[in-house]
Design a protein around this motif. Structure first.
Motif, mmCIF file in Angstrom:
data_model
loop_
_atom_site.group_PDB
_atom_site.id
_atom_site.type_symbol
_atom_site.label_atom_id
_atom_site.label_comp_id
_atom_site.label_asym_id
_atom_site.label_seq_id
_atom_site.Cartn_x
_atom_site.Cartn_y
_atom_site.Cartn_z
ATOM 1 N N ASP A 171 40.908 36.868 60.474
ATOM 2 C CA ASP A 171 39.596 37.498 60.765
ATOM 3 C C ASP A 171 39.552 38.206 62.124
ATOM 4 O OD1 ASP A 171 39.901 35.383 62.760
ATOM 5 O OD2 ASP A 171 38.221 34.094 61.910
ATOM 6 N N GLY A 172 38.558 38.570 62.750
ATOM 7 C CA GLY A 172 38.624 39.437 63.977
ATOM 8 C C GLY A 172 39.355 38.639 65.293
ATOM 9 N N PRO A 173 38.749 37.605 65.383
ATOM 10 C CA PRO A 173 39.471 36.868 66.538
ATOM 11 C C PRO A 173 40.688 36.383 66.316
ATOM 12 C CG PRO A 173 37.282 35.703 66.143
ATOM 13 C CD PRO A 173 37.448 36.911 64.756
ATOM 14 N N ALA A 174 41.465 36.004 65.232
ATOM 15 C CA ALA A 174 42.517 36.095 64.832
ATOM 16 C C ALA A 174 43.626 37.345 65.140
ATOM 17 C CB ALA A 174 42.953 35.299 63.549
ATOM 18 N N LEU A 175 43.041 38.416 64.760
ATOM 19 C CA LEU A 175 43.662 39.838 64.913
ATOM 20 C C LEU A 175 43.759 40.193 66.249
ATOM 21 C CD1 LEU A 175 45.051 42.128 63.729
ATOM 22 C CD2 LEU A 175 42.605 43.118 63.353
ATOM 23 N N MET A 176 42.851 39.730 67.152
ATOM 24 C CA MET A 176 42.637 39.886 68.532
ATOM 25 C C MET A 176 43.978 39.058 69.191
ATOM 26 S SD MET A 176 40.117 41.632 70.261
ATOM 27 C CE MET A 176 39.852 40.699 71.812
ATOM 28 N N ASP A 177 44.100 37.779 68.737
ATOM 29 C CA ASP A 177 45.116 37.059 69.398
ATOM 30 C C ASP A 177 46.431 37.717 68.810
ATOM 31 O OD1 ASP A 177 46.141 34.113 70.301
ATOM 32 O OD2 ASP A 177 47.165 34.444 68.371
ATOM 33 N N ILE A 178 46.859 38.235 67.680
ATOM 34 C CA ILE A 178 47.793 38.839 67.187
ATOM 35 C C ILE A 178 47.976 40.048 68.230
ATOM 36 C CG2 ILE A 178 48.892 40.402 65.443
ATOM 37 C CD1 ILE A 178 47.545 38.290 63.427
ATOM 38 N N ALA A 179 47.175 40.995 68.429
ATOM 39 C CA ALA A 179 47.126 42.237 69.251
ATOM 40 C C ALA A 179 47.260 41.891 70.436
ATOM 41 C CB ALA A 179 45.715 42.943 69.049
ATOM 42 N N SER A 180 47.208 40.669 70.986
ATOM 43 C CA SER A 180 47.434 40.477 72.513
ATOM 44 C C SER A 180 48.967 40.163 72.709
ATOM 45 C CB SER A 180 46.667 39.080 73.014
ATOM 46 O OG SER A 180 47.217 37.799 72.233
ATOM 47 N N ASP A 188 63.392 51.880 74.794
ATOM 48 C CA ASP A 188 63.344 51.362 76.407
ATOM 49 C C ASP A 188 63.252 52.208 77.015
ATOM 50 O OD1 ASP A 188 63.635 48.874 75.333
ATOM 51 O OD2 ASP A 188 66.049 48.837 75.570
ATOM 52 N N ARG A 189 63.585 53.610 76.807
ATOM 53 C CA ARG A 189 63.449 54.791 77.850
ATOM 54 C C ARG A 189 62.039 55.109 77.835
ATOM 55 N NH1 ARG A 189 67.858 58.290 74.936
ATOM 56 N NH2 ARG A 189 66.811 57.339 73.227
ATOM 57 N N ASN A 190 61.077 54.791 76.856
ATOM 58 C CA ASN A 190 59.893 55.470 76.859
ATOM 59 C C ASN A 190 58.912 54.364 76.287
ATOM 60 O OD1 ASN A 190 57.462 56.790 76.381
ATOM 61 N ND2 ASN A 190 58.098 57.659 74.174
ATOM 62 N N MET A 191 58.414 53.705 77.401
ATOM 63 C CA MET A 191 57.823 52.320 77.244
ATOM 64 C C MET A 191 56.273 52.272 76.847
ATOM 65 S SD MET A 191 60.144 49.996 77.758
ATOM 66 C CE MET A 191 59.524 48.568 78.045
ATOM 67 N N VAL A 192 55.896 53.309 75.977
ATOM 68 C CA VAL A 192 54.420 53.297 75.485
ATOM 69 C C VAL A 192 54.179 52.241 74.798
ATOM 70 C CG1 VAL A 192 52.950 54.647 74.134
ATOM 71 C CG2 VAL A 192 54.893 55.925 75.388
ATOM 72 N N GLN A 193 53.054 51.713 75.262
ATOM 73 C CA GLN A 193 52.549 50.506 74.595
ATOM 74 C C GLN A 193 51.421 50.707 73.793
ATOM 75 O OE1 GLN A 193 52.468 46.964 77.055
ATOM 76 N NE2 GLN A 193 53.812 47.756 78.235
ATOM 77 N N TRP A 194 51.083 49.856 72.762
ATOM 78 C CA TRP A 194 49.914 50.015 71.718
ATOM 79 C C TRP A 194 49.072 48.947 71.576
ATOM 80 C CZ3 TRP A 194 49.673 55.300 70.052
ATOM 81 C CH2 TRP A 194 50.625 56.030 70.326
ATOM 82 N N TRP A 195 47.613 49.271 71.274
ATOM 83 C CA TRP A 195 46.992 48.045 71.062
ATOM 84 C C TRP A 195 46.368 48.409 69.691
ATOM 85 C CZ3 TRP A 195 44.937 43.508 72.545
ATOM 86 C CH2 TRP A 195 43.827 43.122 72.315
#
Length: 209
Positions: A171-180, A188-195
């Motif tokens: 559910d939404g809270p579980a996906l929030m936990d996964i996303a975190s 490693d040369r391009n440390m772009v992070q995604w949410w």
């Protein structure tokens, strides 16, 4: 006399047949988006192992050797791993390390009594958080997740099969936990992070953080 293996065919089909994608936004630049495909990666059943008769452990390990959930092949990020039994001792040592240095009073306040005899059956990869199964008392066989940030023990399921089933439909809270815990850094040369903004799977489920 050979033991009877009761493979969980429906669960195996559900795990191996489930896939989809995360719609992600770049952290600090939310207008930049991308899709990340996920699947679950399972290893074959290991040699026959005599497991405790609790929490449907034997049923699970008659079906899978291990499972990595929501795996992104490009970055190697994943949401959870249920480990093979030969890794449990190492996971338990790592988990127990969080309580070194606690006084008796601090331990009694923050650590449930069942922890001393529990099994550490998996983890949230690269996080220091663990999947535990209680072995004693009223909660024997139940699955908990330990989050070292705040020393939180969260009840997730009454047995391991139920736990897997819940992972397949967050559910939404579980996906929030996964996303975190997932950032999808591929280079490693391009440390772009995604949410993760949204999950869409092949069963028609759509979940948002």
């Amino acid at each position: 006399m050979e033991s009877c293996i009761l493979k969980l065919v429906d669960l195996e089909t559900a795990v191996l047949g489930h896939y989809g994608e995360f719609l992600c936004e770049q952290i600090h630049n939310e207008e930049n988006t991308k899709s990340v495909r996920f699947k679950h990666s399972a290893t074959p059943v290991n040699d026959e192992t005599d497991l405790p008769d609790v929490g449907r452990l034997q049923d699970f390990y008659d079906t899978f050797g291990s499972i990595v959930f929501y795996l992104d092949q490009a970055s190697g990020d994943a949401a959870r791993q249920i480990a093979p039994p030969y890794e449990w001792a190492e996971l338990k040592d790592e988990f127990s390390g969080w309580f070194e240095g606690l006084s008796d009073d601090e331990r009694s306040e923050s650590v449930p009594q069942w922890v001393d005899t529990c099994l550490a059956i998996g983890e949230t990869p690269s996080s220091g958080n663990y999947i535990l199964m209680a072995m004693d008392g009223a909660v024997a066989g139940h699955v908990f997740e330990f989050d070292h940030d705040g020393f939180e023990f969260t009840h997730r399921a009454d047995d391991l099969v139920e736990y897997v089933q819940t992972l397949l439909k967050p559910d939404g809270p579980a996906l929030m936990d996964i996303a975190s815990h997932m950032r999808f850094v591929e280079d490693d040369r391009n440390m772009v992070q995604w949410w993760i903004r949204e999950l869409r799977d092949n069963r028609g489920n759509v979940v948002s953080t």
